[in-house]
Design a protein around this motif. Structure first.
Motif, PDB file in Angstrom:
ATOM      1  N   THR A  67       8.794   6.444   3.991  1.00  0.00           N
ATOM      2  CA  THR A  67       8.797   5.894   5.345  1.00  0.00           C
ATOM      3  C   THR A  67       7.709   4.837   5.457  1.00  0.00           C
ATOM      4  N   TYR A  68       7.908   3.918   6.346  1.00  0.00           N
ATOM      5  CA  TYR A  68       6.885   2.911   6.628  1.00  0.00           C
ATOM      6  C   TYR A  68       6.046   3.420   7.791  1.00  0.00           C
ATOM      7  N   GLU A  69       4.757   3.508   7.599  1.00  0.00           N
ATOM      8  CA  GLU A  69       3.842   4.019   8.622  1.00  0.00           C
ATOM      9  C   GLU A  69       2.784   2.957   8.915  1.00  0.00           C
ATOM     10  N   TYR A  70       2.281   2.985  10.123  1.00  0.00           N
ATOM     11  CA  TYR A  70       1.173   2.088  10.453  1.00  0.00           C
ATOM     12  C   TYR A  70       0.310   2.712  11.526  1.00  0.00           C
ATOM     13  N   GLU A  71      -0.941   2.307  11.535  1.00  0.00           N
ATOM     14  CA  GLU A  71      -1.898   2.757  12.528  1.00  0.00           C
ATOM     15  C   GLU A  71      -2.393   1.516  13.265  1.00  0.00           C
ATOM     16  N   THR A  72      -2.651   1.668  14.552  1.00  0.00           N
ATOM     17  CA  THR A  72      -3.117   0.522  15.339  1.00  0.00           C
ATOM     18  C   THR A  72      -4.544   0.731  15.805  1.00  0.00           C
ATOM     19  N   ASP A  73      -5.198  -0.370  16.060  1.00  0.00           N
ATOM     20  CA  ASP A  73      -6.554  -0.282  16.611  1.00  0.00           C
ATOM     21  C   ASP A  73      -6.492  -0.264  18.130  1.00  0.00           C
ATOM     22  N   SER A  74      -7.624  -0.337  18.780  1.00  0.00           N
ATOM     23  CA  SER A  74      -7.662  -0.254  20.249  1.00  0.00           C
ATOM     24  C   SER A  74      -6.982  -1.450  20.925  1.00  0.00           C
ATOM     25  N   ASN A  75      -6.854  -2.565  20.218  1.00  0.00           N
ATOM     26  CA  ASN A  75      -6.194  -3.747  20.788  1.00  0.00           C
ATOM     27  C   ASN A  75      -4.685  -3.748  20.560  1.00  0.00           C
ATOM     28  N   GLY A  76      -4.188  -2.771  19.848  1.00  0.00           N
ATOM     29  CA  GLY A  76      -2.763  -2.699  19.574  1.00  0.00           C
ATOM     30  C   GLY A  76      -2.339  -3.423  18.310  1.00  0.00           C
ATOM     31  N   LYS A  77      -3.294  -3.972  17.578  1.00  0.00           N
ATOM     32  CA  LYS A  77      -2.980  -4.647  16.320  1.00  0.00           C
ATOM     33  C   LYS A  77      -2.898  -3.616  15.205  1.00  0.00           C
ATOM     34  N   THR A  78      -2.113  -3.926  14.195  1.00  0.00           N
ATOM     35  CA  THR A  78      -1.964  -3.027  13.065  1.00  0.00           C
ATOM     36  C   THR A  78      -3.253  -2.999  12.257  1.00  0.00           C
ATOM     37  N   ALA A  79      -3.841  -1.836  12.149  1.00  0.00           N
ATOM     38  CA  ALA A  79      -5.096  -1.698  11.419  1.00  0.00           C
ATOM     39  C   ALA A  79      -4.852  -1.235   9.987  1.00  0.00           C
ATOM     40  N   ASN A  80      -3.883  -0.343   9.800  1.00  0.00           N
ATOM     41  CA  ASN A  80      -3.602   0.197   8.477  1.00  0.00           C
ATOM     42  C   ASN A  80      -2.098   0.429   8.374  1.00  0.00           C
ATOM     43  N   ALA A  81      -1.466  -0.203   7.414  1.00  0.00           N
ATOM     44  CA  ALA A  81      -0.030  -0.022   7.207  1.00  0.00           C
ATOM     45  C   ALA A  81       0.198   0.371   5.754  1.00  0.00           C
ATOM     46  N   TYR A  82       1.191   1.229   5.520  1.00  0.00           N
ATOM     47  CA  TYR A  82       1.447   1.715   4.167  1.00  0.00           C
ATOM     48  C   TYR A  82       2.844   2.323   4.111  1.00  0.00           C
ATOM     49  N   TYR A  83       3.314   2.518   2.872  1.00  0.00           N
ATOM     50  CA  TYR A  83       4.546   3.259   2.639  1.00  0.00           C
ATOM     51  C   TYR A  83       4.142   4.694   2.347  1.00  0.00           C
ATOM     52  N   ASN A  84       4.598   5.598   3.191  1.00  0.00           N
ATOM     53  CA  ASN A  84       4.227   7.002   3.079  1.00  0.00           C
ATOM     54  C   ASN A  84       5.315   7.766   2.333  1.00  0.00           C
ATOM     55  N   PHE A  85       4.910   8.573   1.375  1.00  0.00           N
ATOM     56  CA  PHE A  85       5.835   9.424   0.633  1.00  0.00           C
ATOM     57  C   PHE A  85       5.630  10.851   1.110  1.00  0.00           C
ATOM     58  N   ALA A  86       6.499  11.311   1.979  1.00  0.00           N
ATOM     59  CA  ALA A  86       6.371  12.635   2.586  1.00  0.00           C
ATOM     60  C   ALA A  86       7.268  13.632   1.839  1.00  0.00           C
ATOM     61  N   VAL A  87       6.796  14.843   1.698  1.00  0.00           N
ATOM     62  CA  VAL A  87       7.571  15.899   1.047  1.00  0.00           C
ATOM     63  C   VAL A  87       8.684  16.337   1.980  1.00  0.00           C
ATOM     64  N   THR A  88       9.921  16.409   1.459  1.00  0.00           N
ATOM     65  CA  THR A  88      11.070  16.765   2.308  1.00  0.00           C
ATOM     66  C   THR A  88      11.455  18.225   2.183  1.00  0.00           C
ATOM     67  N   ASN A  89      11.067  18.916   1.114  1.00  0.00           N
ATOM     68  CA  ASN A  89      11.477  20.329   0.995  1.00  0.00           C
ATOM     69  C   ASN A  89      10.307  21.238   0.844  1.00  0.00           C
ATOM     70  N   SER A  94       0.845  -1.185   0.000  1.00  0.00           N
ATOM     71  CA  SER A  94       0.000   0.000   0.000  1.00  0.00           C
ATOM     72  C   SER A  94       0.883   1.238   0.000  1.00  0.00           C
ATOM     73  N   LEU A  95       0.527   2.216  -0.831  1.00  0.00           N
ATOM     74  CA  LEU A  95       1.282   3.465  -0.938  1.00  0.00           C
ATOM     75  C   LEU A  95       0.379   4.625  -0.546  1.00  0.00           C
ATOM     76  N   LYS A  96       0.975   5.646   0.074  1.00  0.00           N
ATOM     77  CA  LYS A  96       0.206   6.833   0.444  1.00  0.00           C
ATOM     78  C   LYS A  96       1.034   8.066   0.130  1.00  0.00           C
ATOM     79  N   ILE A  97       0.431   8.986  -0.589  1.00  0.00           N
ATOM     80  CA  ILE A  97       1.055  10.268  -0.901  1.00  0.00           C
ATOM     81  C   ILE A  97       0.030  11.354  -0.613  1.00  0.00           C
ATOM     82  N   HIS A  98       0.409  12.348   0.182  1.00  0.00           N
ATOM     83  CA  HIS A  98      -0.504  13.376   0.672  1.00  0.00           C
ATOM     84  C   HIS A  98      -1.700  12.691   1.333  1.00  0.00           C
ATOM     85  N   ASP A  99      -2.891  12.827   0.789  1.00  0.00           N
ATOM     86  CA  ASP A  99      -4.073  12.174   1.378  1.00  0.00           C
ATOM     87  C   ASP A  99      -4.563  11.010   0.529  1.00  0.00           C
ATOM     88  N   THR A 100      -3.820  10.657  -0.485  1.00  0.00           N
ATOM     89  CA  THR A 100      -4.230   9.587  -1.386  1.00  0.00           C
ATOM     90  C   THR A 100      -3.511   8.297  -1.014  1.00  0.00           C
TER      91      THR A 100
END
Length: 152
Positions: free
Chosen positions: A130-152, A89-95
């Motif tokens: 960067t590799y990013e992930y979000e967890t649910d209330s149980n601490g399990k990974t709910a959403n993981a993706y490679y995030n492309f963040a703007v550096t400049n 999964s890839l994420k850039i800005h909000d997409t």
């Protein structure tokens, strides 16, 4: 001649042949080593073209800050195959989009997703992966993706 004299003569001839082989072998080995050393020296001098051709010296070759340009970011969507590392999964800005299919007819679809997300960015924008992930209330990974963040 008796048997002992023949054995001594055979031993002498054997020693003479061995000495001749060793001398010629060692001489050719030294010659080969000297030639190889000369080739290596010439090769190293040829690699140092900055001394010879200052007009062709590259002052900077590539970016070593691990960031990607817009073109490289588009290429990321086109070279993924069935061995793309999870979470695919890839994420850039909000997409955010998933790389589910690796067939050639679907690659243009991923390119269109990425192009739509980065079309308003400046031409010289650099992105950091960067590799990013979000967890649910149980601490399990709910959403993981490679995030492309703007550096400049």
């Amino acid at each position: 001649m008796d048997k002992e004299a023949m054995e001594v003569l055979d031993l002498g001839i054997l020693m003479l042949v061995l000495a001749l082989c060793i001398v010629t072998g060692v001489a050719s080995t030294f010659e080969t080593n000297r030639r190889a050393y000369g080739y290596n020296e010439t090769y190293m001098q040829d690699k140092n073209t900055t001394i010879k051709n200052n007009a062709y010296v590259l002052t900077e070759y590539g970016s070593y800050d691990a960031s990607l340009s817009k073109a490289e970011l588009m290429l990321v969507t086109q070279i993924q195959d069935s061995n793309m590392p999870a979470p695919k999964s890839l994420k850039i800005h909000d997409t955010q989009f998933d790389i589910n299919y690796t067939y050639k007819e679907n690659l243009s679809m991923y390119g269109q997703y990425m192009a739509g997300a980065i079309q308003n960015d400046q031409k010289d924008t650099r992105y950091l992966v960067t590799y990013e992930y979000e967890t649910d209330s149980n601490g399990k990974t709910a959403n993981a993706y490679y995030n492309f963040a703007v550096t400049n």
